[in-house]
Design an enzyme around this catalytic site. Structure first.
Site, mmCIF file in Angstrom:
data_model
loop_
_atom_site.group_PDB
_atom_site.id
_atom_site.type_symbol
_atom_site.label_atom_id
_atom_site.label_comp_id
_atom_site.label_asym_id
_atom_site.label_seq_id
_atom_site.Cartn_x
_atom_site.Cartn_y
_atom_site.Cartn_z
ATOM 1 N N HIS A 61 108.805 17.963 42.973
ATOM 2 C CA HIS A 61 110.071 18.519 43.429
ATOM 3 C C HIS A 61 109.897 19.343 44.697
ATOM 4 O O HIS A 61 108.861 19.968 44.911
ATOM 5 C CB HIS A 61 110.673 19.420 42.346
ATOM 6 C CG HIS A 61 110.910 18.719 41.057
ATOM 7 N ND1 HIS A 61 110.824 19.360 39.850
ATOM 8 C CD2 HIS A 61 111.231 17.436 40.767
ATOM 9 C CE1 HIS A 61 111.093 18.511 38.869
ATOM 10 N NE2 HIS A 61 111.328 17.331 39.400
ATOM 11 N N LYS A 70 106.861 28.760 45.962
ATOM 12 C CA LYS A 70 106.784 29.028 44.520
ATOM 13 C C LYS A 70 105.461 29.704 44.175
ATOM 14 O O LYS A 70 104.400 29.289 44.626
ATOM 15 C CB LYS A 70 106.909 27.722 43.736
ATOM 16 C CG LYS A 70 108.252 27.039 43.888
ATOM 17 C CD LYS A 70 108.290 25.717 43.150
ATOM 18 C CE LYS A 70 109.616 25.026 43.351
ATOM 19 N NZ LYS A 70 109.621 23.691 42.718
ATOM 20 N N TYR A 130 108.006 30.398 37.141
ATOM 21 C CA TYR A 130 108.102 30.222 38.588
ATOM 22 C C TYR A 130 108.771 31.449 39.204
ATOM 23 O O TYR A 130 109.831 31.863 38.730
ATOM 24 C CB TYR A 130 109.045 29.089 38.979
ATOM 25 C CG TYR A 130 108.994 27.774 38.292
ATOM 26 C CD1 TYR A 130 108.681 26.639 39.021
ATOM 27 C CD2 TYR A 130 109.334 27.615 36.952
ATOM 28 C CE1 TYR A 130 108.687 25.382 38.429
ATOM 29 C CE2 TYR A 130 109.340 26.366 36.354
ATOM 30 C CZ TYR A 130 109.012 25.262 37.101
ATOM 31 O OH TYR A 130 109.030 24.019 36.510
ATOM 32 N N ASP A 166 113.291 12.144 37.842
ATOM 33 C CA ASP A 166 111.908 12.013 38.324
ATOM 34 C C ASP A 166 111.430 10.563 38.257
ATOM 35 O O ASP A 166 110.659 10.125 39.109
ATOM 36 C CB ASP A 166 110.968 12.914 37.526
ATOM 37 C CG ASP A 166 111.183 14.395 37.818
ATOM 38 O OD1 ASP A 166 111.885 14.719 38.802
ATOM 39 O OD2 ASP A 166 110.656 15.228 37.063
#
Length: 185
Positions: A61, A70, A130, A166
């Protein structure tokens, strides 16, 4: 706190110093000044947690425009975490690095803006944390196929559990140039 460069410039493993006794443990998961001493200065605006079971693969992603850096870690379980440089013009374009993150090793990984990110769960269950430098933007949400042959990521699974999104993500070579970040030297 020890910061370790990976073989992909910009991605850094953070290994906290853990202090424990019979009551449990404590460690510093984030320290702005220590990251700044290493040349990193992220400002976090969103925190996310995901829970997944063995064999679940999330990724690869990224967001563009409105990219997210991140700072990731595992609160429970174990994952194989991957970052891919997808910045057009980068000398490392299409290269990836992977790090084992677990509740046991307490490592964190910094993934800069302009990189794609994904992970696969190796334990029965994983709780993944995250910290993000930009809020989630559905209009900027993007992904790359996890098994893109051009990337040749050596995933430790052959048939992961994927979300429908995905499973049908495009290959890197099929993305229009304007859907990828640009390398700023």
């Amino acid at each position: 706190m020890k910061l370790v460069d990976t073989d992909l410039p910009g991605c850094v493993v953070i290994e906290p110093e853990v202090f424990g006794d019979a009551r449990g443990f404590v460690f510093e998961a984030f320290n702005r000044d220590k990251l700044a001493a290493h040349g990193l200065s992220p400002t976090f605006v969103q925190a996310n947690v995901s829970a997944s079971t063995r064999g679940v693969l999330r990724g690869l992603h990224y967001q563009w425009p409105n990219p997210q850096g991140k700072y990731v870690s595992v609160l429970e379980g174990e994952v194989w975490d991957v970052a891919v440089d997808i910045r057009r013009g980068s000398p490392h374009f299409g290269r990836w690095t992977a790090v084992l993150l677990s509740a046991e090793n307490r490592r964190h990984l910094w993934i800069p803006e302009g990189f794609a990110h994904g992970f696969v769960v190796l334990s029965e269950r994983a709780l993944f944390h995250y910290l993000c430098t930009a809020t989630y933007d559905p209009a900027a949400d993007a992904g790359i196929r996890w098994n893109d042959a051009d990337l040749a990521i050596d995933w430790p699974v052959t048939a992961p559990q994927l979300s429908p999104k995905d499973a049908k993500a495009p290959f890197l070579a099929d993305l229009a140039p304007e859907r990828l970040p640009t390398f700023a030297a």
